[in-house]
Design a protein around this motif. Sequence first.
Motif, PDB file in Angstrom:
ATOM      1  N   THR A   1      21.981  18.511 -48.278  1.00 44.77           N
ATOM      2  CA  THR A   1      21.609  18.129 -49.508  1.00 44.77           C
ATOM      3  C   THR A   1      19.892  18.350 -49.173  1.00 44.77           C
ATOM      4  O   THR A   1      19.520  17.788 -48.320  1.00 44.77           O
ATOM      5  N   PHE A   2      19.263  18.965 -50.265  1.00 44.78           N
ATOM      6  CA  PHE A   2      17.921  19.427 -50.111  1.00 44.78           C
ATOM      7  C   PHE A   2      17.162  18.721 -51.293  1.00 44.78           C
ATOM      8  O   PHE A   2      17.658  18.599 -52.439  1.00 44.78           O
ATOM      9  N   ASN A   3      15.878  18.306 -51.173  1.00 43.88           N
ATOM     10  CA  ASN A   3      15.038  17.884 -52.214  1.00 43.88           C
ATOM     11  C   ASN A   3      13.515  18.478 -51.943  1.00 43.88           C
ATOM     12  O   ASN A   3      13.152  18.193 -51.171  1.00 43.88           O
ATOM     13  N   ASN A   4      13.285  19.249 -53.031  1.00 46.52           N
ATOM     14  CA  ASN A   4      12.051  20.300 -52.965  1.00 46.52           C
ATOM     15  C   ASN A   4      12.148  21.099 -51.740  1.00 46.52           C
ATOM     16  O   ASN A   4      11.126  21.130 -50.833  1.00 46.52           O
ATOM     17  N   ASP A   5      13.211  21.480 -51.496  1.00 50.00           N
ATOM     18  CA  ASP A   5      13.431  22.599 -50.227  1.00 50.00           C
ATOM     19  C   ASP A   5      13.207  21.888 -48.989  1.00 50.00           C
ATOM     20  O   ASP A   5      12.921  22.566 -47.861  1.00 50.00           O
TER      21      ASP A   5
ATOM     22  N   VAL B   1      17.542  16.252 -47.082  1.00 48.07           N
ATOM     23  CA  VAL B   1      17.194  14.884 -46.918  1.00 48.07           C
ATOM     24  C   VAL B   1      18.642  14.134 -46.545  1.00 48.07           C
ATOM     25  O   VAL B   1      18.638  13.038 -46.303  1.00 48.07           O
TER      26      VAL B   1
ATOM     27  N   ASN C   1      23.251  24.884 -58.420  1.00 47.25           N
ATOM     28  CA  ASN C   1      22.495  23.758 -57.677  1.00 47.25           C
ATOM     29  C   ASN C   1      22.204  24.486 -56.270  1.00 47.25           C
ATOM     30  O   ASN C   1      22.749  24.331 -55.238  1.00 47.25           O
TER      31      ASN C   1
ATOM     32  N   ASN D   1      19.954  22.846 -54.345  1.00 44.83           N
ATOM     33  CA  ASN D   1      19.686  21.846 -53.552  1.00 44.83           C
ATOM     34  C   ASN D   1      20.785  21.396 -52.498  1.00 44.83           C
ATOM     35  O   ASN D   1      20.801  20.311 -52.061  1.00 44.83           O
ATOM     36  N   GLN D   2      22.159  22.120 -52.765  1.00 42.98           N
ATOM     37  CA  GLN D   2      23.153  21.632 -52.020  1.00 42.98           C
ATOM     38  C   GLN D   2      23.910  23.008 -51.294  1.00 42.98           C
ATOM     39  O   GLN D   2      24.021  24.099 -51.904  1.00 42.98           O
TER      40      GLN D   2
END
Length: 149
Positions: A90-94, A97, A65, A67-68
């Motif tokens: 927590t990330f979304n598309n680097d 968020v 994962n 994105n975490q």
Amino acid sequence: MHKLIRTLGFAMLALSLASCRLIYTPDVQQGNLLDKKNVDQLQPGMTKRQVLVLMGSPSVNSPFNQNQWDYVSTQQHRGGPIKIRTLTLTFNNDVLVRSEGDFFAEDAKKLVDDSKKYHANYPVDETQGDKNTSGTPEKKDGGSGDEGH
């Protein structure tokens, strides 16, 4: 027979000392040490690179994962219970968020009170420390070489 009794006596003494916690147990702090002012600067929309520069490397970065990021810290005071503190980003598309966790959940006043109870506060009376009350420096014997000339 006398040696056996003496050996058993020493073993019982050592066991009783260990159970009375007379043996020093140090504080143990492991994991990320985060600064609250840096955590407060985290904003949604920051890139992973910006977060890495601000916070440092996460202690847990799962290859499954990406994105975490998890920042984990454990603290144990003198063999007592272990306190686990976490901060999850927590990330979304680097892009950051969300941030959540209980890393700074303790009350600041409680932390200050805990730190004060382990430090002795000795009163200082500056007038008692000086043995010379005349206000001039004292001469030491044998230092000038002028005596007897």
